[in-house]
Motif scaffolding. Structure first.
Motif, PDB file in Angstrom:
ATOM      1  N   VAL A  28      40.102  18.034  -3.247  1.00  0.00           N
ATOM      2  CA  VAL A  28      39.847  17.906  -1.806  1.00  0.00           C
ATOM      3  C   VAL A  28      38.347  17.966  -1.573  1.00  0.00           C
ATOM      4  CG1 VAL A  28      40.156  18.962   0.470  1.00  0.00           C
ATOM      5  CG2 VAL A  28      42.021  19.041  -1.208  1.00  0.00           C
ATOM      6  N   THR A  29      37.845  17.077  -0.727  1.00  0.00           N
ATOM      7  CA  THR A  29      36.452  17.171  -0.317  1.00  0.00           C
ATOM      8  C   THR A  29      36.352  16.865   1.174  1.00  0.00           C
ATOM      9  OG1 THR A  29      34.175  16.513  -0.867  1.00  0.00           O
ATOM     10  CG2 THR A  29      35.847  14.759  -0.833  1.00  0.00           C
ATOM     11  N   THR A  30      35.158  16.934   1.722  1.00  0.00           N
ATOM     12  CA  THR A  30      34.956  16.686   3.150  1.00  0.00           C
ATOM     13  C   THR A  30      34.241  15.358   3.358  1.00  0.00           C
ATOM     14  OG1 THR A  30      32.756  17.675   3.360  1.00  0.00           O
ATOM     15  CG2 THR A  30      34.657  19.173   3.442  1.00  0.00           C
ATOM     16  N   SER A  31      34.077  14.984   4.608  1.00  0.00           N
ATOM     17  CA  SER A  31      33.369  13.747   4.939  1.00  0.00           C
ATOM     18  C   SER A  31      31.930  14.014   5.365  1.00  0.00           C
ATOM     19  CB  SER A  31      34.116  13.009   6.062  1.00  0.00           C
ATOM     20  OG  SER A  31      34.256  13.850   7.186  1.00  0.00           O
ATOM     21  N   THR A  32      31.436  15.225   5.113  1.00  0.00           N
ATOM     22  CA  THR A  32      30.089  15.613   5.544  1.00  0.00           C
ATOM     23  C   THR A  32      29.057  15.263   4.477  1.00  0.00           C
ATOM     24  OG1 THR A  32      30.866  17.425   6.949  1.00  0.00           O
ATOM     25  CG2 THR A  32      28.600  17.549   6.172  1.00  0.00           C
ATOM     26  N   MET A  33      28.253  14.239   4.745  1.00  0.00           N
ATOM     27  CA  MET A  33      27.184  13.852   3.837  1.00  0.00           C
ATOM     28  C   MET A  33      25.811  14.271   4.362  1.00  0.00           C
ATOM     29  SD  MET A  33      28.787  12.637   1.312  1.00  0.00           S
ATOM     30  CE  MET A  33      27.260  12.265   0.455  1.00  0.00           C
ATOM     31  N   VAL A  34      25.728  14.471   5.660  1.00  0.00           N
ATOM     32  CA  VAL A  34      24.482  14.931   6.284  1.00  0.00           C
ATOM     33  C   VAL A  34      24.704  16.358   6.762  1.00  0.00           C
ATOM     34  CG1 VAL A  34      22.812  14.565   8.138  1.00  0.00           C
ATOM     35  CG2 VAL A  34      23.903  12.598   7.021  1.00  0.00           C
ATOM     36  N   PRO A  35      23.880  17.324   6.332  1.00  0.00           N
ATOM     37  CA  PRO A  35      24.096  18.728   6.704  1.00  0.00           C
ATOM     38  C   PRO A  35      24.262  18.908   8.207  1.00  0.00           C
ATOM     39  CG  PRO A  35      22.345  18.548   5.072  1.00  0.00           C
ATOM     40  CD  PRO A  35      22.677  17.137   5.491  1.00  0.00           C
ATOM     41  N   VAL A  55      31.685  16.970  -3.150  1.00  0.00           N
ATOM     42  CA  VAL A  55      31.933  18.155  -3.977  1.00  0.00           C
ATOM     43  C   VAL A  55      33.348  18.658  -3.686  1.00  0.00           C
ATOM     44  CG1 VAL A  55      31.193  20.502  -4.519  1.00  0.00           C
ATOM     45  CG2 VAL A  55      29.494  18.745  -3.959  1.00  0.00           C
ATOM     46  N   LEU A  56      34.120  18.935  -4.725  1.00  0.00           N
ATOM     47  CA  LEU A  56      35.487  19.388  -4.515  1.00  0.00           C
ATOM     48  C   LEU A  56      35.516  20.803  -3.951  1.00  0.00           C
ATOM     49  CD1 LEU A  56      37.345  18.130  -7.725  1.00  0.00           C
ATOM     50  CD2 LEU A  56      37.090  16.997  -5.499  1.00  0.00           C
ATOM     51  N   ALA A  57      36.396  21.024  -3.001  1.00  0.00           N
ATOM     52  CA  ALA A  57      36.597  22.366  -2.449  1.00  0.00           C
ATOM     53  C   ALA A  57      36.991  23.314  -3.574  1.00  0.00           C
ATOM     54  CB  ALA A  57      37.692  22.335  -1.387  1.00  0.00           C
ATOM     55  N   GLY A  58      36.404  24.499  -3.570  1.00  0.00           N
ATOM     56  CA  GLY A  58      36.643  25.462  -4.635  1.00  0.00           C
ATOM     57  C   GLY A  58      35.979  25.066  -5.937  1.00  0.00           C
ATOM     58  N   GLU A  59      35.236  23.925  -5.895  1.00  0.00           N
ATOM     59  CA  GLU A  59      34.615  23.361  -7.099  1.00  0.00           C
ATOM     60  C   GLU A  59      35.625  23.277  -8.242  1.00  0.00           C
ATOM     61  OE1 GLU A  59      31.027  25.433  -8.026  1.00  0.00           O
ATOM     62  OE2 GLU A  59      30.092  24.969  -6.096  1.00  0.00           O
ATOM     63  N   ASP A  60      36.846  22.886  -7.892  1.00  0.00           N
ATOM     64  CA  ASP A  60      37.929  22.830  -8.869  1.00  0.00           C
ATOM     65  C   ASP A  60      38.970  21.842  -8.370  1.00  0.00           C
ATOM     66  OD1 ASP A  60      39.378  23.403 -11.110  1.00  0.00           O
ATOM     67  OD2 ASP A  60      39.954  25.426 -10.522  1.00  0.00           O
ATOM     68  N   TRP A  61      39.972  21.574  -9.187  1.00  0.00           N
ATOM     69  CA  TRP A  61      41.055  20.693  -8.808  1.00  0.00           C
ATOM     70  C   TRP A  61      42.391  21.300  -9.219  1.00  0.00           C
ATOM     71  CZ3 TRP A  61      37.238  19.131 -12.349  1.00  0.00           C
ATOM     72  CH2 TRP A  61      37.614  19.182 -13.700  1.00  0.00           C
ATOM     73  N   ILE A  62      43.463  20.735  -8.703  1.00  0.00           N
ATOM     74  CA  ILE A  62      44.828  21.165  -9.010  1.00  0.00           C
ATOM     75  C   ILE A  62      45.418  20.139  -9.966  1.00  0.00           C
ATOM     76  CG2 ILE A  62      47.119  21.555  -8.009  1.00  0.00           C
ATOM     77  CD1 ILE A  62      45.458  22.046  -5.322  1.00  0.00           C
ATOM     78  N   GLU A  75      44.618  26.448   0.561  1.00  0.00           N
ATOM     79  CA  GLU A  75      43.286  27.032   0.737  1.00  0.00           C
ATOM     80  C   GLU A  75      42.221  25.945   0.775  1.00  0.00           C
ATOM     81  OE1 GLU A  75      40.085  29.645  -1.909  1.00  0.00           O
ATOM     82  OE2 GLU A  75      42.221  29.673  -2.432  1.00  0.00           O
ATOM     83  N   TYR A  76      42.297  25.003  -0.158  1.00  0.00           N
ATOM     84  CA  TYR A  76      41.265  23.969  -0.269  1.00  0.00           C
ATOM     85  C   TYR A  76      41.257  23.015   0.920  1.00  0.00           C
ATOM     86  CZ  TYR A  76      40.882  25.293  -5.232  1.00  0.00           C
ATOM     87  OH  TYR A  76      40.691  25.979  -6.413  1.00  0.00           O
ATOM     88  N   ILE A  77      42.460  22.659   1.418  1.00  0.00           N
ATOM     89  CA  ILE A  77      42.539  21.624   2.446  1.00  0.00           C
ATOM     90  C   ILE A  77      42.013  22.099   3.793  1.00  0.00           C
ATOM     91  CG2 ILE A  77      44.886  22.153   3.244  1.00  0.00           C
ATOM     92  CD1 ILE A  77      43.411  18.640   2.789  1.00  0.00           C
ATOM     93  N   GLN A  78      42.054  23.409   4.056  1.00  0.00           N
ATOM     94  CA  GLN A  78      41.640  23.910   5.366  1.00  0.00           C
ATOM     95  C   GLN A  78      40.138  24.215   5.346  1.00  0.00           C
ATOM     96  OE1 GLN A  78      44.861  26.066   7.595  1.00  0.00           O
ATOM     97  NE2 GLN A  78      45.614  26.463   5.521  1.00  0.00           N
TER      98      GLN A  78
END
Length: 283
Positions: A28-35, A55-62, A75-78
Motif C-alpha cells: 500500500v502506498t499513498t498518492s502524495t508526491m509533493v510534501p 514508499v510502501l506503508a510500514g515499509e513492508d508488504w503482505i 493498519e497499512y491501508i488507513q
C-alpha cells in the motif's frame, strides 16, 4: 477516509480469490508526491504518519505466507487524509514498483495496481506514458500481465452531501488506464462496496468466471472439465448461460478455477436452451 475503512474490513474477501495457490505480494502506498503543508485538522504529526508516495506503508508488504495479513493490511491501508493537495497516484504507483521498494517486485510476477481516489489524478506524465512504463516493468509474458483497477468517483450526481463536502470529484485518468488494461472501474459513490471488492479481487487475481463456447450446445450432451476432471453440472460449480448473446459456461463465485487452469467443454451443436440446463446433461 471512509473508503480506507471499507477496504480494511474486506481484505479477507479480497484474499479469498488468491487462496488458490497464487504466490502474491500486496503493498500500500499513498498518492502524495509533493510534501503536504499543515491545514485544518492536519498538523505536522498527522502528515508525518502517512508514507510518502511510492514508499510502501510500514515499509513492508503482505505475502502469501503471512498469517496476519488482514490485520496488517487494515493498519497499512488507513493512511489518513492528510496527504498532498495534488494527488499523483500514477506517479506514486510507478515508483512503488520500479525501485522505491527493493525486493518487492519479483521476476516473472504479474502486476495489478488498484487506485482508490475521490479526486482527479495530477501525475506529471500522460496516461499512455504510465501504461507503457508499467508494461515495460513487467517481465511476465502477455499483455494481461499488467492490469489496473479504478475505485473512483465516476458521476458526482450519485454522491452524498458528505462525499461532496469532502471534495469528491470525478476521476478520468484512472478509469482510462483500467479500460486499456482490462481492469475494473467502480464508482465509490454508487456501487456496493462488497461488489466492488469482488470485482477488483477477480480482476487482480486473474481468475475468470465466464468461458465462452464456440456454438450453442445441445444441453443433454454438454460436459465440462477442469484440468481433465469431469465436473457434473449437478455439483453447482458451473452453470450454462447466454452472456451478451453468446453461449457460455459460468463458474460460481466461490468455485472459480485457478488461473491457468485448463477448461474443456464438449457438446453437440444444439439450441442452447438455458431452461434445459442440467436436465440430464453432465450428470
Amino acid at each position: 477516509e471512509q473508503y480506507q475503512a471499507e477496504l480494511a474490513t474486506r481484505f479477507d474477501t479480497f484474499l479469498s480469490y488468491f487462496d488458490v495457490g497464487i504466490d502474491y505480494r500486496v503493498g500500500v502506498t499513498t498518492s502524495t508526491m509533493v510534501p503536504a503543508e499543515p491545514f485544518g485538522d492536519c498538523d505536522a504529526e498527522a502528515i508525518a504518519r502517512a508514507p510518502q508516495g511510492g514508499v510502501l506503508a510500514g515499509e513492508d508488504w503482505i505475502d502469501s505466507t503471512d498469517t496476519d495479513g488482514a490485520e496488517r493490511f487494515a493498519e497499512y491501508i488507513q493512511v489518513g487524509i492528510c496527504g498532498g493537495t495534488y494527488e499523483m497516484g500514477m506517479e506514486s504507483a510507478y515508483l512503488a514498483v520500479t525501485g522505491a521498494n527493493p525486493g518487492f517486485r519479483r521476476p516473472n510476477a504479474s502486476l495489478s495496481v488498484v487506485f482508490v481516489s475521490d479526486e482527479e489524478d495530477n501525475s506529471p506524465g500522460t496516461t499512455s506514458e504510465y501504461l507503457d512504463g508499467f508494461r515495460e516493468s513487467v517481465s511476465a509474458p502477455g499483455r494481461d500481465a499488467f492490469n489496473a483497477s479504478a475505485l473512483v468517483v465516476v458521476d458526482e450526481e450519485g454522491c452524498s452531501d458528505d462525499q461532496l463536502q469532502a471534495g469528491a470529484h470525478p476521476n478520468l485518468r484512472f478509469p482510462e488506464l483500467a479500460t486499456q488494461t482490462g481492469g475494473t472501474t467502480a464508482d465509490l459513490c454508487t456501487d456496493d462496496f462488497d461488489e466492488i471488492v469482488t470485482r477488483v479481487s477477480q480482476t487482480s487475481s486473474r481468475q475468470e468466471s465466464t468461458f465462452y463456447l464456440s456454438e450453442f450446445p445441445a444441453m443433454t450432451t454438454l460436459e465440462v472439465g477442469v484440468e481433465e476432471e469431469l465436473v457434473p453440472c449437478s455439483d453447482g460449480i458451473w452453470s450454462y448461460a447466454v452472456v451478451d448473446d453468446r453461449p457460455a459456461i459460468v463458474f460460481a463465485e466461490g468455485a472459480l478455477p485457478p488461473p491457468g487452469s485448463r477448461i474443456t467443454a464438449s457438446y453437440d451443436h444444439g439450441a442452447g436452451d438455458v431452461e434445459s440446463f442440467c436436465q440430464g446433461s453432465g450428470e
